[in-house]
Write a protein that holds these residues in place. Structure first.
Motif, PDB file in Angstrom:
ATOM      1  N   GLU A   1      -4.193   5.851  -8.070  1.00  0.00           N
ATOM      2  CA  GLU A   1      -3.515   7.140  -8.131  1.00  0.00           C
ATOM      3  C   GLU A   1      -2.878   7.305  -9.496  1.00  0.00           C
ATOM      4  N   TYR A   2      -2.976   8.502 -10.026  1.00  0.00           N
ATOM      5  CA  TYR A   2      -2.354   8.841 -11.296  1.00  0.00           C
ATOM      6  C   TYR A   2      -1.396  10.018 -11.105  1.00  0.00           C
TER       7      TYR A   2
ATOM      8  N   SER B   1      -0.745  15.097  -9.311  1.00  0.00           N
ATOM      9  CA  SER B   1      -1.155  13.770  -8.852  1.00  0.00           C
ATOM     10  C   SER B   1      -2.633  13.792  -8.482  1.00  0.00           C
ATOM     11  N   VAL B   2      -3.358  12.779  -8.927  1.00  0.00           N
ATOM     12  CA  VAL B   2      -4.782  12.641  -8.608  1.00  0.00           C
ATOM     13  C   VAL B   2      -5.021  11.225  -8.087  1.00  0.00           C
ATOM     14  N   SER B   3      -5.692  11.154  -6.940  1.00  0.00           N
ATOM     15  CA  SER B   3      -6.062   9.859  -6.362  1.00  0.00           C
ATOM     16  C   SER B   3      -7.576   9.782  -6.241  1.00  0.00           C
ATOM     17  N   TRP B   4      -8.093   8.578  -6.334  1.00  0.00           N
ATOM     18  CA  TRP B   4      -9.532   8.345  -6.213  1.00  0.00           C
ATOM     19  C   TRP B   4      -9.798   7.428  -5.036  1.00  0.00           C
TER      20      TRP B   4
ATOM     21  N   TYR C   1     -17.813   8.987  -4.210  1.00  0.00           N
ATOM     22  CA  TYR C   1     -16.511   8.835  -4.855  1.00  0.00           C
ATOM     23  C   TYR C   1     -15.755  10.158  -4.738  1.00  0.00           C
ATOM     24  N   LEU C   2     -14.610  10.069  -4.097  1.00  0.00           N
ATOM     25  CA  LEU C   2     -13.826  11.261  -3.800  1.00  0.00           C
ATOM     26  C   LEU C   2     -12.542  11.281  -4.614  1.00  0.00           C
ATOM     27  N   CYS C   3     -12.225  12.445  -5.082  1.00  0.00           N
ATOM     28  CA  CYS C   3     -10.978  12.664  -5.797  1.00  0.00           C
ATOM     29  C   CYS C   3     -10.103  13.564  -4.923  1.00  0.00           C
ATOM     30  N   ALA C   4      -8.821  13.290  -4.905  1.00  0.00           N
ATOM     31  CA  ALA C   4      -7.884  14.121  -4.145  1.00  0.00           C
ATOM     32  C   ALA C   4      -6.694  14.457  -5.017  1.00  0.00           C
ATOM     33  N   SER C   5      -6.190  15.665  -4.892  1.00  0.00           N
ATOM     34  CA  SER C   5      -5.010  16.024  -5.682  1.00  0.00           C
ATOM     35  C   SER C   5      -3.865  16.443  -4.773  1.00  0.00           C
ATOM     36  N   SER C   6      -2.656  16.254  -5.274  1.00  0.00           N
ATOM     37  CA  SER C   6      -1.461  16.716  -4.574  1.00  0.00           C
ATOM     38  C   SER C   6      -0.471  17.207  -5.608  1.00  0.00           C
ATOM     39  N   PHE C   7       0.486  18.015  -5.142  1.00  0.00           N
ATOM     40  CA  PHE C   7       1.438  18.621  -6.079  1.00  0.00           C
ATOM     41  C   PHE C   7       2.259  17.541  -6.774  1.00  0.00           C
ATOM     42  N   GLY C   8       2.818  16.633  -5.964  1.00  0.00           N
ATOM     43  CA  GLY C   8       3.618  15.558  -6.532  1.00  0.00           C
ATOM     44  C   GLY C   8       3.036  14.235  -6.129  1.00  0.00           C
ATOM     45  N   ALA C   9       3.841  13.214  -6.143  1.00  0.00           N
ATOM     46  CA  ALA C   9       3.391  11.889  -5.744  1.00  0.00           C
ATOM     47  C   ALA C   9       4.135  11.485  -4.485  1.00  0.00           C
TER      48      ALA C   9
ATOM     49  N   SER D   1       0.826  -1.213   0.000  1.00  0.00           N
ATOM     50  CA  SER D   1       0.000   0.000   0.000  1.00  0.00           C
ATOM     51  C   SER D   1       0.859   1.261   0.000  1.00  0.00           C
ATOM     52  N   GLN D   2       2.103   1.124  -0.421  1.00  0.00           N
ATOM     53  CA  GLN D   2       3.016   2.257  -0.426  1.00  0.00           C
ATOM     54  C   GLN D   2       2.452   3.438  -1.192  1.00  0.00           C
ATOM     55  N   GLY D   3       2.436   4.591  -0.548  1.00  0.00           N
ATOM     56  CA  GLY D   3       2.043   5.821  -1.219  1.00  0.00           C
ATOM     57  C   GLY D   3       0.601   6.223  -1.017  1.00  0.00           C
ATOM     58  N   ASN D   4      -0.337   5.305  -1.011  1.00  0.00           N
ATOM     59  CA  ASN D   4      -1.725   5.717  -0.902  1.00  0.00           C
ATOM     60  C   ASN D   4      -2.110   5.902   0.565  1.00  0.00           C
ATOM     61  N   LEU D   5      -3.188   6.647   0.797  1.00  0.00           N
ATOM     62  CA  LEU D   5      -3.668   6.889   2.153  1.00  0.00           C
ATOM     63  C   LEU D   5      -4.532   5.734   2.641  1.00  0.00           C
ATOM     64  N   ILE D   6      -4.283   5.293   3.877  1.00  0.00           N
ATOM     65  CA  ILE D   6      -5.100   4.273   4.525  1.00  0.00           C
ATOM     66  C   ILE D   6      -5.853   4.972   5.644  1.00  0.00           C
TER      67      ILE D   6
END
Lengths: 113, 113
Positions: free
Chosen positions: B48-49, B31-34, B89-97, A97-102
């Motif tokens: 995550e993308y 970076s975008v995570s779902w 369904y939630l989307c989250a963004s961050s500057f980097g990864a 699960s490296q990197g993603n939020l838990i």
């Protein structure tokens, strides 16, 4: 397995009655621990990021602390507008699960006037 | 600075249909995570993308897919909808990864009938 447990599930306070929310975690190499606040029907709102044991951060009536196994969110003299669900999340630095939020399941806080 | 935006905000579909949700990150974030949020399971990581590449994927079936465009906007698609896909369904963004703090949008509420 990486996991986050929050307690209590729900907390009712009188206005001005200080208390603490707990977040205990097991994770492969902690990269960061995050606190969010979520109001009904809305997305989580970022509060704090903590990176290492002993670190503390404050914002208005909230103070977050971190140890090697848990984090506390202290609420001092809460007001009704502090009512929300508080979410704790960890970011692993290793493993599947490296990197993603838990996320934990959250603590639903109600502050009565 | 505008926050994360998600469209549509609400959606009703029937079993077997497919759906596409859209997310525009904070300007400058790459970076975008779902995440899927349900009352029973809480917030669970989908994928995550970063720079148009999927960096990480959660434990969801292949019916859940996503992509990211060159302007960092992201879409997620759910095919052959099931009743259990009803969620926020939630989307989250961050500057980097990686270690960056993630900022969430308001979410898309999907109801599958």
């Amino acid at each position: 397995e990486d996991q986050v447990t929050q307690s209590p599930e729900a907390l009712r306070l009188q206005e001005g009655e200080s208390s603490s929310l707990n977040c205990s975690y097991t994770v492969s190499g902690l990269r960061g621990l995050f606190w969010y606040r979520q109001d009904p029907g809305k997305g989580p709102e970022f509060l704090f990021t903590l990176y290492s044991a002993g670190e503390e951060k404050e914002k208005e009536r909230l103070k977050a602390t971190l140890t090697k196994k848990e984090s506390f969110l202290h609420i001092t003299a809460p007001k009704p507008e502090d009512s929300a669900t508080y979410l704790c999340a960890v970011q692993a630095g290793a493993g599947g699960s490296q990197g993603n939020l838990i996320f934990g399941k959250g603590t639903k806080l109600s502050v009565k006037p | 600075k505008a926050g994360v935006t998600q469209t549509p905000r609400y959606l009703i579909k029937t079993r077997g249909q497919q759906v596409t949700l859209s997310c525009s990150p904070i300007s400058g974030h790459r970076s975008v995570s779902w995440y899927q949020q349900t009352p029973g399971q809480g917030l669970q990581f989908l994928f995550e993308y970063f720079s148009e590449t999927q960096r990480n994927k959660g434990n969801f079936p292949g019916r859940f897919s996503g992509r990211q465009f060159s302007n960092s906007r992201s879409e997620m698609n759910v095919s052959t909808l099931e009743l259990g896909d009803s969620a926020l369904y939630l989307c989250a963004s961050s500057f980097g990864a990686g270690e960056e703090t993630q900022y969430f949008g308001p979410g898309t509420r999907l109801l599958v009938l």
